[in-house]
Structures are given as C-alpha cells and as structure tokens.
Design an enzyme around this catalytic site. Structure first.
Site, mmCIF file in Angstrom:
data_model
loop_
_atom_site.group_PDB
_atom_site.id
_atom_site.type_symbol
_atom_site.label_atom_id
_atom_site.label_comp_id
_atom_site.label_asym_id
_atom_site.label_seq_id
_atom_site.Cartn_x
_atom_site.Cartn_y
_atom_site.Cartn_z
ATOM 1 C CB CYS A 123 -0.842 0.093 1.540
ATOM 2 S SG CYS A 123 -2.589 -1.262 1.569
ATOM 3 C CG HIS A 268 -3.299 3.542 2.775
ATOM 4 N ND1 HIS A 268 -3.275 2.994 0.669
ATOM 5 C CD2 HIS A 268 -3.391 1.577 3.404
ATOM 6 C CE1 HIS A 268 -4.774 2.114 1.051
ATOM 7 N NE2 HIS A 268 -4.014 1.055 2.474
ATOM 8 C CG ASN A 298 -7.011 -0.619 1.261
ATOM 9 O OD1 ASN A 298 -5.935 -0.372 0.147
ATOM 10 N ND2 ASN A 298 -6.522 -1.221 2.507
#
Ligand code: UT7
Length: 347
Positions: A123, A268, A298
């Site tokens: 990520c 994020h 996500n």
C-alpha cells in the site's frame, strides 16, 4: 524510529514536478449488500468499521496491466504529451510473478523502448514509486516519468475471508512527473520513507514465492501453496496510525509546513477511522482529509493517485493548495511526500 531520508526535492538542483494525473476503475461495482449475500457480514458492519460502501472489482480476464494502461493513457493525456523516458509501476498484484508488468504497460502505451520497472511496497507502493521516479529525475537518468499505482486485489482475495474481502478493491491511478525547479508549483518537496520487516507477517501472501513454492505434485508432503492475501487487521490498524502520523510529521518538518497550514491530507485509503486518527494526531481538522474509500475501498498502491484524481476532479483540491500524502502497507512499509498543487487538467 528510523526513517530513510532521500536528499531529493527541496534543496536539490532538479525536482520532480507533477504535470499530469489520470485514473481508472473497472466498471463492475460490488456493494456491501452483494458481499453480505455470500459472507457472514453486513453493510452496517462494513460501513461503520471501515467507511466503505462499495468497491470495483475487475471481471475475470482483466489484469492489473489493463487497468494500468487505462490510467496511464489518461495521465499522459492530462500531461499533454506521451513523451516519457521511464515507467515506474507500483503494484502488489503484477500480471505475472515474472517478468515485471511495467515493460508491457509501456509497450502497450506505445512509449517505445523506455526503461520500465515495478515497485513492490504494497500500500506504500505509490509513494515509494514517486520517490524512485524523482531520484531518476534528480540524477538526470530521466526527464519525464509515468508513475502508476495499479491493483487487482480481487484476484488474490480469499472469497471466504470476510476480514479481507470486504476491504479491498481494484483500480489504477497515474501521474506524469517532469524535471523542474524545486520552487515550482507541483514540485515534490521531499520524501520520508521507512520499513520494519520484523512485521512482515502482518500482511502477507504466504505462498507462490521462493519461501513457500507453488505446489509441485511429486514433492513429499506437497500441499497447494497459500496464494491468498492475509492481514492481521487490528495490529495493522495500530501500526498504520502510528507510522503514518510520524512519517507525516517528518514530511511536514522537511517542507517547513505547520499542520494547520495543510489544505488536504491525502492518506492511504484503508479505513476512514485510520485517516481521522492520523488527522487527530497531527492536529489537523478531519474535514481536511480526502476520503474516497467509501466508493472504491482499499486499492493499495492505486489508492493515493485515485484519491488525488477524485479530489481534483471533484473540485476539492485546487491549484495552490498544500497537499500532504502519506501511506502505510505490507512489509511493513510507510512513506510520505508533499507538494503545492499545480494547475493541471485531470483525466
Ligand atoms: O492496506 C494496508 C493497510 N491496511 C489497513 O490499514 C487495514 C487496517 N485494519 C482495519 O482497517 C481494521 O482492523 C479492520 C477493518 C480490518 C477490522 O476492523 P476492527 O474494528 O479492527 O475489527 P476486529 O478485527 O477487531 O474485529 C471485530 C469483530 C470480530 O468479532 P469478535 O471477535 O468481536 O466476535 C471479527 O470477527 O468483527 C468481526 N469481523 C466482522 N464482522 C462482520 C471481522 N470482519 C468482519 C466482517 N463482518 N467483514
């Protein structure tokens, strides 16, 4: 606490200046209701624990490279030129374990024989890719770089695991960086990067690599490699808040910005509760946090460029705004960067 410090951006001769932005999500929308038909979960649990209401999943046959090409095309159009000499692609879900996905993406975009490589920082991949691309610009290795974050997590999720399947989505976002002056609007102002590999098991696909190979039927005790994505959510949550806050603080110090002077925090997009906790720790108003995870979930390495594209096309981020980006992901890894938003047309 250790942070890697790359002496790039502010103070260096050549900075990387953001000059194009584009994004793409596959058309299929998967709602919380749809997931609750096959998993022991509810729309209410997913919304209140994560902030996610829906995500996009690629249809079978669509790979990360396909999404990367679509986002890359848009970023090049936004930059007004397909002239780049390097492609850096951040992904956790490459088209193949070997070779990298970036060369194929560069070729399909008609970019000729440019340098092209993948970055694997889960990520945090997009922030790592920005720092890597800026390094190539600073050393004169490249003049213009296409940086892409692209993922198809739907291909590595365990469909029976409610703790991961409800969280992740597919998509791609891309930017074009060009060589410029550190004082220009759009110049990336430096980077704070770090990792703690002692926590690698918190986010892991155990099988399919050299540590746990894909099954070879004639091996004694052979069993199918576990190629599904696994995450220890609660612990990841805790580390994500601590690391993103510390890394953001380091980046603010480096850019000389007080937290309250930041117009937009683009963190994020893992969980809205993480974003708010980081904002609280930094002393920033929660409404300065860009949130698009409610619509895309996500998307790992694609998350920050997708959030940027959403916020710019939605009129939230405007030229001259101070933008702070920060990510945390598997490895574990983290990274932050910042820029004053340039006057560009988003695709
Ligand atoms: O992208 C890299 C960074 N990733 C992240 O930052 C993710 C960070 N982690 C998170 O966002 C959160 O930890 C989750 C959203 C993954 C989980 O939320 P949580 O508030 O930490 O929940 P939990 O894991 O503590 O689970 C609470 C309860 C458990 O049940 P019991 O033990 O209390 O009976 C879980 O089994 O919720 C249960 N649960 C679910 N229930 C309904 C876990 N997943 C689900 C689900 N639906 N999908």
């Amino acid at each position: 606490m250790s942070h890697g410090h790359l002496p790039l951006g502010q103070g260096a001769g050549r900075a990387a200046v953001l000059t194009g932005l584009g994004s793409f999500v596959p058309p299929r929308v998967v709602t919380n209701e749809e997931l609750s038909r096959t998993l022991d979960t509810t729309d209410e649990w997913i919304r209140t624990r994560t902030g996610i209401t829906r995500r996009h999943w690629a249809d079978p046959g669509t790979a990360t490279g396909d999404l990367a090409v679509a986002a890359g095309e848009r970023a090049l159009k936004s930059a007004g030129s397909a002239d780049v000499d390097l492609v850096v692609l951040a992904t956790t879900t490459p088209d193949h374990p070997c070779p990298a996905t970036a060369p194929d993406v560069a070729s399909r975009l008609g970019l000729g024989n440019v340098a092209a490589y993948d970055i694997a920082a889960v990520c945090s991949g997009f922030v790592y890719a920005l720092a890597s691309a800026a390094g190539a610009i600073a050393t004169g290795t490249a003049e213009r770089v296409l940086v892409i974050g692209a993922e198809t997590y739907s291909t590595i999720l365990d469909p029976d695991d409610r703790t991961t399947s409800v969280i992740f989505g597919d998509g791609a976002g891309a930017v074009v960086l060009r060589a410029g002056d550190p004082t220009e609007q759009g110049a990336l102002l430096g980077y704070d990067l770090g990792s703690d590999g002692s926590l690698k098991d918190l986010i892991i696909v155990p099988g399919g690599g050299s540590r746990q190979r894909t099954t070879q039927a004639d091996e004694p005790g052979a069993r199918p490699a576990d190629t599904y994505f696994t995450m220890q959510g609660k612990q990841v949550f805790r580390h994500a808040v601590t690391r993103m806050a510390a890394s953001s603080r380091a980046m603010l110090d480096r850019s000389g910005w007080a937290p309250e002077t930041v117009d937009w925090f683009v963190g994020h997009q893992a969980n809205v509760r993480i974003l708010h906790a980081v904002a609280d720790q930094l002393g920033m108003a929660r409404d300065r946090t860009v949130v698009n995870l409610d619509r895309v979930g996500n998307t790992s390495a694609a998350s920050i460029p997708l959030a940027l594209a959403d916020a710019v096309s939605g009129g939230l981020i405007t030229p001259g705004d101070r933008v702070l980006m920060s990510a945390f992901g598997g490895g574990v890894t983290w990274g932050s960067t910042a820029l004053v938003w340039p006057d560009i047309a988003v695709q």
